[in-house]
Design a protein around this motif. Structure first.
Motif, mmCIF file in Angstrom:
data_model
loop_
_atom_site.group_PDB
_atom_site.id
_atom_site.type_symbol
_atom_site.label_atom_id
_atom_site.label_comp_id
_atom_site.label_asym_id
_atom_site.label_seq_id
_atom_site.Cartn_x
_atom_site.Cartn_y
_atom_site.Cartn_z
ATOM 1 N N GLU A 297 -7.888 39.912 48.207
ATOM 2 C CA GLU A 297 -7.432 38.546 48.464
ATOM 3 C C GLU A 297 -6.070 38.547 49.140
ATOM 4 O O GLU A 297 -5.831 37.808 50.103
ATOM 5 C CB GLU A 297 -7.373 37.767 47.148
ATOM 6 N N VAL A 300 -6.443 39.612 52.893
ATOM 7 C CA VAL A 300 -6.982 38.577 53.776
ATOM 8 C C VAL A 300 -5.991 37.437 53.966
ATOM 9 O O VAL A 300 -5.876 36.867 55.062
ATOM 10 C CB VAL A 300 -8.315 38.061 53.216
ATOM 11 N N GLN A 304 -3.292 38.662 58.481
ATOM 12 C CA GLN A 304 -4.139 38.259 59.608
ATOM 13 C C GLN A 304 -3.641 38.826 60.933
ATOM 14 O O GLN A 304 -4.438 39.053 61.853
ATOM 15 C CB GLN A 304 -4.225 36.732 59.673
ATOM 16 N N THR A 315 -14.545 40.070 55.895
ATOM 17 C CA THR A 315 -14.418 39.017 54.897
ATOM 18 C C THR A 315 -13.717 39.606 53.668
ATOM 19 O O THR A 315 -13.521 40.821 53.564
ATOM 20 C CB THR A 315 -15.789 38.482 54.482
ATOM 21 N N LYS A 316 -13.370 38.750 52.739
ATOM 22 C CA LYS A 316 -12.780 39.221 51.492
ATOM 23 C C LYS A 316 -13.732 40.179 50.783
ATOM 24 O O LYS A 316 -13.308 41.214 50.240
ATOM 25 C CB LYS A 316 -12.443 38.039 50.583
ATOM 26 N N GLU A 317 -15.025 39.872 50.817
ATOM 27 C CA GLU A 317 -16.005 40.745 50.164
ATOM 28 C C GLU A 317 -16.070 42.108 50.844
ATOM 29 O O GLU A 317 -16.225 43.147 50.174
ATOM 30 C CB GLU A 317 -17.376 40.075 50.173
ATOM 31 N N ASP A 318 -15.961 42.122 52.171
ATOM 32 C CA ASP A 318 -15.936 43.391 52.894
ATOM 33 C C ASP A 318 -14.741 44.235 52.469
ATOM 34 O O ASP A 318 -14.868 45.448 52.240
ATOM 35 C CB ASP A 318 -15.860 43.156 54.407
#
Length: 331
Positions: A297, A300, A304, A315-318
């Motif tokens: 978190e 991300v 940037q 993405t955050k999940e990645d």
């Protein structure tokens, strides 16, 4: 005196040189440091003056601060790192003297070298300059502008110099020839990576460093296999196959995808040979799977400027998946 300073001299590793760069910037432009850090952390004001001449002398072969247009700063109240990015931050001259690096211990020699190698590989594998959206105003063009044929040339030479000499300097700090090659490799890697753009590994490294107070270079060492040489390989397998060959792999009998995957193996093998680097984030700082959500978190939300350079969208999940992968690079 009343007329300010005649010149500035930065001697040391990246933090020392960045301190010199930031000091000159504030003296020349007035205000406070955070005035020139991008929003939302800072006011995002633009530097307009460079100030008196600045000469930098690195005592490590790693950060590339001697050529970088960025001064990295810790913001303790927010537990993050930010940068002042501007052509006005860049030094007027750099002096590379290998004798200044001979007393660097083996572990710091290896850690700083991994940062330099990260710059070179990330710069070689980021977006092409003309694949990035052009800003409406040329003055708004970021300092990380995408790779070109020029930066690729420096990346290739940097990877060659660093990967072929780091074992020598870790095992014999008085090897002047190898020390000189490492300084040139770090410089070339910075010209490439800090012009084309650092990417996912560096973006993930800052939250780790902020929260666990790890050395930047060893953090890059722990993250590069899973991020740059793991997650990002799918963006351009032929390019990563080239990286594998630059790192010393024999890929003649492999498919392009197999050769691309070999880059990670070669990088990990290099780290293991040095015998002074952590096997992953868990050994580095006791990081576990329970910590990856918060780290992802933070990556991300705060990085940037680096994630825009990454050759694959994230993405955050990645990022969580990559952090999990980086917990253990070898057993």
């Amino acid at each position: 005196g009343e007329n300010g300073y005649d010149f500035y001299l930065g001697l040391g590793g990246g933090s020392s040189m960045d301190t010199a760069k930031a000091t000159r910037a504030v003296v020349a432009n007035g205000g406070e440091l955070l005035d020139y850090v991008a929003a939302p952390t800072g006011a995002g004001e633009a530097l307009t003056e460079s100030g008196a001449p600045l000469v930098l002398l690195p005592t490590t072969a790693g950060t590339g601060s001697e050529i970088s247009p960025v001064a990295i700063l810790s913001v303790p109240e927010k537990n993050i790192k930010e940068g002042i990015s501007s052509p006005h931050v860049r030094a007027d001259a750099a002096v590379l003297d290998p004798k200044l690096t001979t007393t660097l211990p083996p572990d710091l020699t290896a850690k700083t070298a991994m940062d330099a190698l990260g710059h070179a590989i990330e710069g070689y594998t980021t977006h092409r300059y003309d694949d990035l959206l052009r800003p409406e105003n040329p003055a708004d063009r970021p300092v990380y502008a995408g790779r070109t044929g020029f930066t690729e040339m420096f990346s290739e030479k940097a990877i060659e110099l660093l990967s072929s000499n780091v074992r020598r300097v870790v095992n014999n700090g008085d090897d002047i020839e190898a020390r000189g090659a490492m300084l040139k490799g770090a410089l070339f890697g910075a010209i490439a990576g800090l012009t084309a753009g650092a990417s996912l590994a560096h973006a993930m490294a800052y939250p780790v460093g902020n929260n666990y107070h790890t050395y930047h270079g060893e953090t890059i060492a722990a993250l590069t296999p899973a991020s740059t040489l793991g997650y990002n390989v799918a963006s351009d397998p032929p390019r990563f196959a080239n990286v594998a060959e630059m790192l010393g792999a024999n890929t003649s009998s492999m498919s392009t995808r197999e050769a691309a995957g070999k880059a990670r193996e070669e990088f990990v093998s290099l780290q293991r040979d040095l015998n002074v680097l952590p096997s992953g984030l868990t050994e580095l700082a006791g990081i576990t799977a329970d910590d990856v959500g918060e780290l992802a978190e933070s990556t991300v939300e705060s990085q940037q400027r680096l994630l825009r350079c990454n050759p694959r969208p994230v993405t955050k999940e990645d990022v969580e998946d990559v952090f999990r992968d980086a917990l253990h690079n070898w057993e």
